[in-house]
Design an enzyme around this catalytic site. Structure first.
Site, mmCIF file in Angstrom:
data_model
loop_
_atom_site.group_PDB
_atom_site.id
_atom_site.type_symbol
_atom_site.label_atom_id
_atom_site.label_comp_id
_atom_site.label_asym_id
_atom_site.label_seq_id
_atom_site.Cartn_x
_atom_site.Cartn_y
_atom_site.Cartn_z
ATOM 1 N N HIS A 14 -4.391 8.456 2.449
ATOM 2 C CA HIS A 14 -4.650 10.091 1.085
ATOM 3 C C HIS A 14 -6.072 10.670 1.725
ATOM 4 O O HIS A 14 -6.803 9.557 2.437
ATOM 5 C CB HIS A 14 -4.340 8.709 -0.552
ATOM 6 C CG HIS A 14 -5.642 8.285 -0.436
ATOM 7 N ND1 HIS A 14 -5.429 8.241 -1.804
ATOM 8 C CD2 HIS A 14 -6.189 7.645 -0.406
ATOM 9 C CE1 HIS A 14 -6.350 7.375 -1.965
ATOM 10 N NE2 HIS A 14 -7.443 7.049 -1.155
ATOM 11 N N CYS A 33 -13.492 8.494 -0.790
ATOM 12 C CA CYS A 33 -12.784 8.885 -0.677
ATOM 13 C C CYS A 33 -12.394 10.244 0.010
ATOM 14 O O CYS A 33 -11.142 10.604 -0.314
ATOM 15 C CB CYS A 33 -12.709 7.984 -2.303
ATOM 16 S SG CYS A 33 -12.849 6.957 -2.125
ATOM 17 N N HIS A 39 -8.427 8.830 4.975
ATOM 18 C CA HIS A 39 -9.116 7.275 5.363
ATOM 19 C C HIS A 39 -7.759 6.326 4.623
ATOM 20 O O HIS A 39 -6.923 7.063 3.957
ATOM 21 C CB HIS A 39 -9.792 6.678 4.141
ATOM 22 C CG HIS A 39 -9.566 6.812 2.988
ATOM 23 N ND1 HIS A 39 -9.540 8.198 1.688
ATOM 24 C CD2 HIS A 39 -9.293 5.604 1.725
ATOM 25 C CE1 HIS A 39 -9.891 7.964 1.521
ATOM 26 N NE2 HIS A 39 -9.161 6.219 0.858
ATOM 27 N N HIS A 41 -4.892 2.430 3.015
ATOM 28 C CA HIS A 41 -5.257 1.745 2.053
ATOM 29 C C HIS A 41 -3.784 1.040 2.421
ATOM 30 O O HIS A 41 -3.018 0.818 2.963
ATOM 31 C CB HIS A 41 -5.380 1.887 0.496
ATOM 32 C CG HIS A 41 -6.517 2.408 0.761
ATOM 33 N ND1 HIS A 41 -8.114 1.649 -0.160
ATOM 34 C CD2 HIS A 41 -6.887 3.604 0.262
ATOM 35 C CE1 HIS A 41 -8.507 2.477 -0.128
ATOM 36 N NE2 HIS A 41 -8.247 4.088 -0.488
ATOM 37 N N HIS A 80 3.124 3.745 5.994
ATOM 38 C CA HIS A 80 2.443 4.393 7.031
ATOM 39 C C HIS A 80 2.951 5.677 7.294
ATOM 40 O O HIS A 80 2.596 6.615 8.031
ATOM 41 C CB HIS A 80 3.574 4.079 8.642
ATOM 42 C CG HIS A 80 3.242 2.592 9.081
ATOM 43 N ND1 HIS A 80 3.779 1.847 8.525
ATOM 44 C CD2 HIS A 80 2.804 2.605 10.530
ATOM 45 C CE1 HIS A 80 3.324 0.629 9.553
ATOM 46 N NE2 HIS A 80 2.389 1.251 9.643
ATOM 47 N N GLU A 127 -5.143 -1.057 -4.705
ATOM 48 C CA GLU A 127 -5.278 -0.212 -4.197
ATOM 49 C C GLU A 127 -6.150 -1.165 -2.631
ATOM 50 O O GLU A 127 -6.261 -1.168 -1.768
ATOM 51 C CB GLU A 127 -6.300 1.142 -4.100
ATOM 52 C CG GLU A 127 -6.180 1.817 -2.963
ATOM 53 C CD GLU A 127 -7.241 3.176 -3.629
ATOM 54 O OE1 GLU A 127 -6.387 4.657 -3.709
ATOM 55 O OE2 GLU A 127 -8.392 3.123 -4.454
#
Ligand code: NI
Length: 139
Positions: A14, A33, A39, A41, A80, A127
């Site tokens: 996200h 972010c 990036h 998580h 994914h 997260e």
């Protein structure tokens, strides 16, 4: 009343970016972010259900059934994937853990009630190992 929990895992990409703001303000508020190229998580989702043990099984809810339900309706849509562009129920929302937990609740709450006398109590969403939210539905 007893609380029973099932933990599931997914990973997703996200970015946090408010298009109403300048680049500078996005960087100031979201830091790395808001990286344009995303990036990822490793998320941990804990679904807590409450109820009384069934006298015949001793279960509040069959955890195999709960796991299948979570996987089919939540994990498969998220794992994914890119939360900003791939996930129908996140489109048009800031892809924060808060929003994601609320949307997961909205999906699971009616499904759990449909298959069980038990009720959804809490959606916990990690997260990162240190950052997580808990959602208990609207009071
Ligand atoms: Ni992030």
């Amino acid at each position: 009343m007893i609380y029973i929990c099932r933990k599931e895992h997914f990973n997703a990409a996200h970015k946090l970016y408010n298009p109403q703001w300048t680049e500078e303000k996005n960087i100031e508020v979201f830091g790395p972010c808001c990286n344009a190229n995303w990036h990822g998580h490793n998320f941990e989702l804990i679904v807590t259900v409450k109820g009384n043990p069934d006298p015949e099984t001793g279960f509040v809810i069959d955890l195999k059934k709960l796991s299948k339900l979570i996987r089919a309706n939540v994990i498969e849509k998220l794992d994914h994937k890119n939360l900003n562009v791939d996930v129908d129920f996140m489109l048009g929302k800031m892809a924060s853990t808060e929003h994601l937990a609320i949307e997961i609740w909205k999906i699971l709450d009616p499904l759990i009630s449909a298959v069980s006398k038990a009720k959804l109590h809490c959606v916990t969403l990690y997260e990162t190992p240190r950052n997580f939210v808990e959602y208990y539905g609207e009071e």
